[in-house]
Design a protein around this motif. Structure first.
Motif, mmCIF file in Angstrom:
data_model
loop_
_atom_site.group_PDB
_atom_site.id
_atom_site.type_symbol
_atom_site.label_atom_id
_atom_site.label_comp_id
_atom_site.label_asym_id
_atom_site.label_seq_id
_atom_site.Cartn_x
_atom_site.Cartn_y
_atom_site.Cartn_z
ATOM 1 N N UNK A 153 0.812 -1.276 -0.105
ATOM 2 C CA UNK A 153 0.084 -0.083 0.003
ATOM 3 C C UNK A 153 0.931 1.188 0.003
ATOM 4 N N UNK A 154 1.945 1.296 0.829
ATOM 5 C CA UNK A 154 2.815 2.292 0.849
ATOM 6 C C UNK A 154 3.498 2.586 -0.514
ATOM 7 N N UNK A 155 4.031 1.560 -0.900
ATOM 8 C CA UNK A 155 4.602 1.751 -2.110
ATOM 9 C C UNK A 155 3.843 2.116 -3.401
ATOM 10 N N UNK A 156 2.417 1.740 -3.342
ATOM 11 C CA UNK A 156 1.486 2.375 -4.425
ATOM 12 C C UNK A 156 1.448 3.838 -4.223
ATOM 13 N N UNK A 157 1.142 4.177 -2.915
ATOM 14 C CA UNK A 157 1.094 5.654 -2.600
ATOM 15 C C UNK A 157 2.537 6.524 -3.103
ATOM 16 N N UNK A 158 3.353 6.111 -2.715
ATOM 17 C CA UNK A 158 4.786 6.363 -3.189
ATOM 18 C C UNK A 158 4.753 6.638 -4.389
ATOM 19 N N UNK A 159 4.532 5.603 -5.298
ATOM 20 C CA UNK A 159 4.714 5.569 -6.935
ATOM 21 C C UNK A 159 3.822 6.524 -7.483
ATOM 22 N N UNK A 160 2.557 6.692 -6.930
ATOM 23 C CA UNK A 160 1.466 7.938 -7.411
ATOM 24 C C UNK A 160 2.055 9.265 -7.118
ATOM 25 N N UNK A 161 3.078 9.464 -6.025
ATOM 26 C CA UNK A 161 3.639 10.864 -6.146
ATOM 27 C C UNK A 161 4.958 10.879 -6.694
ATOM 28 N N UNK A 162 5.692 9.836 -6.747
ATOM 29 C CA UNK A 162 6.776 9.738 -7.626
ATOM 30 C C UNK A 162 6.745 9.685 -9.172
ATOM 31 N N UNK A 163 6.224 10.972 -9.621
ATOM 32 C CA UNK A 163 5.787 10.937 -11.158
ATOM 33 C C UNK A 163 6.967 11.085 -12.012
ATOM 34 N N UNK A 164 8.062 11.608 -11.472
ATOM 35 C CA UNK A 164 9.271 11.376 -12.433
ATOM 36 C C UNK A 164 10.070 10.129 -12.228
ATOM 37 N N UNK A 165 9.803 9.415 -11.224
ATOM 38 C CA UNK A 165 10.364 7.993 -11.108
ATOM 39 C C UNK A 165 11.616 8.151 -10.627
ATOM 40 N N UNK A 166 12.155 9.274 -9.724
ATOM 41 C CA UNK A 166 13.390 9.602 -9.127
ATOM 42 C C UNK A 166 13.677 8.771 -7.703
ATOM 43 N N UNK A 167 12.426 8.089 -7.171
ATOM 44 C CA UNK A 167 12.565 7.279 -5.841
ATOM 45 C C UNK A 167 12.769 8.265 -4.834
ATOM 46 N N UNK A 168 12.381 9.641 -4.981
ATOM 47 C CA UNK A 168 12.444 10.527 -4.115
ATOM 48 C C UNK A 168 11.164 11.332 -4.018
ATOM 49 N N UNK A 169 10.504 11.586 -3.086
ATOM 50 C CA UNK A 169 9.327 12.472 -3.326
ATOM 51 C C UNK A 169 9.309 13.702 -2.058
ATOM 52 N N UNK A 170 8.578 14.794 -2.520
ATOM 53 C CA UNK A 170 8.483 15.752 -1.261
ATOM 54 C C UNK A 170 6.974 15.842 -0.823
ATOM 55 N N UNK A 171 6.826 15.859 0.463
ATOM 56 C CA UNK A 171 5.390 15.705 1.037
ATOM 57 C C UNK A 171 5.022 16.979 1.975
ATOM 58 N N UNK A 172 4.050 17.507 1.985
ATOM 59 C CA UNK A 172 3.729 18.412 2.945
ATOM 60 C C UNK A 172 3.139 17.479 4.137
#
Length: 186
Positions: A153-172
């Motif tokens: 579940x967390x991987x799916x949520x992460x991938x939805x935010x990682x649109x550039x496929x960098x393996x890093x996201x920024x979240x508020x």
């Protein structure tokens, strides 16, 4: 073919129910309501240590297949759950090489690697410690299922935010909390 217990006919909106699944459903449905709740599921599932599956695991599994959000599953939803549990049991048994009924740290690391996750040994150790309140060395099958579902579940949520496929996201902060609450919801 006969109508299944949910009233549908194969090929007419409802999938055919495997006779073995129907037999298991009837055995688990103790109150004969035609629905299974997490308590009935918990009473029917035993992990490798001879204990019933955890409340968390049973609520999570019911929640995953409870399409109408009643807190229970019918025979068709149970058939999906049955297949799901058997898939995870197969994975679990493949890595429980000593047939102890639990997976130790190296076995869990190998299982995650085989599933395509590159998790550090420290993180695998953390997962074991989090799931094994007794001696922090092993994970039972129900704990394994809960952990895998949470990571998925967390991987799916992460991938939805990682649109550039960098393996890093920024979240508020509130965005993070929304993701965490949604992924952990039972």
């Amino acid at each position: 073919m006969f109508a299944n217990s949910a009233g549908g006919y194969p090929g007419f909106g409802q999938p055919a129910v495997d006779p073995q699944v129907q037999q298991w459903f009837q055995a688990v449905d103790k109150d004969r309501s035609g629905q299974i709740n997490w308590q009935e599921l918990q009473a029917a599932l035993i992990n490798g240590q001879g204990q019933n599956f955890s409340t968390t695991a049973c609520k999570l599994m019911i929640g995953m297949f409870d399409t109408d959000k009643t807190g229970t599953i019918d025979i068709n939803e149970f058939q999906l759950l049955y297949g799901y549990i058997n898939q995870w049991l197969t994975v679990f048994r493949n890595y429980d090489r000593d047939s102890s009924g639990s997976i130790e740290e190296p076995e869990l690391g190998q299982a995650f690697q085989q599933m395509g996750f590159r998790l550090s040994p420290e993180f695998v150790k953390f997962l074991i410690a989090r799931s094994d309140m007794k001696d922090h060395k092993q994970m039972s099958v129900d704990q394994f299922i809960v952990t895998c579902v949470q990571i998925q579940r967390f991987t799916e949520a992460f991938r939805a935010k990682d649109t550039e496929l960098k393996g890093v996201i920024t979240l508020a902060f509130e965005e993070f909390l929304s993701i965490a609450i949604n992924c952990s919801a039972e």
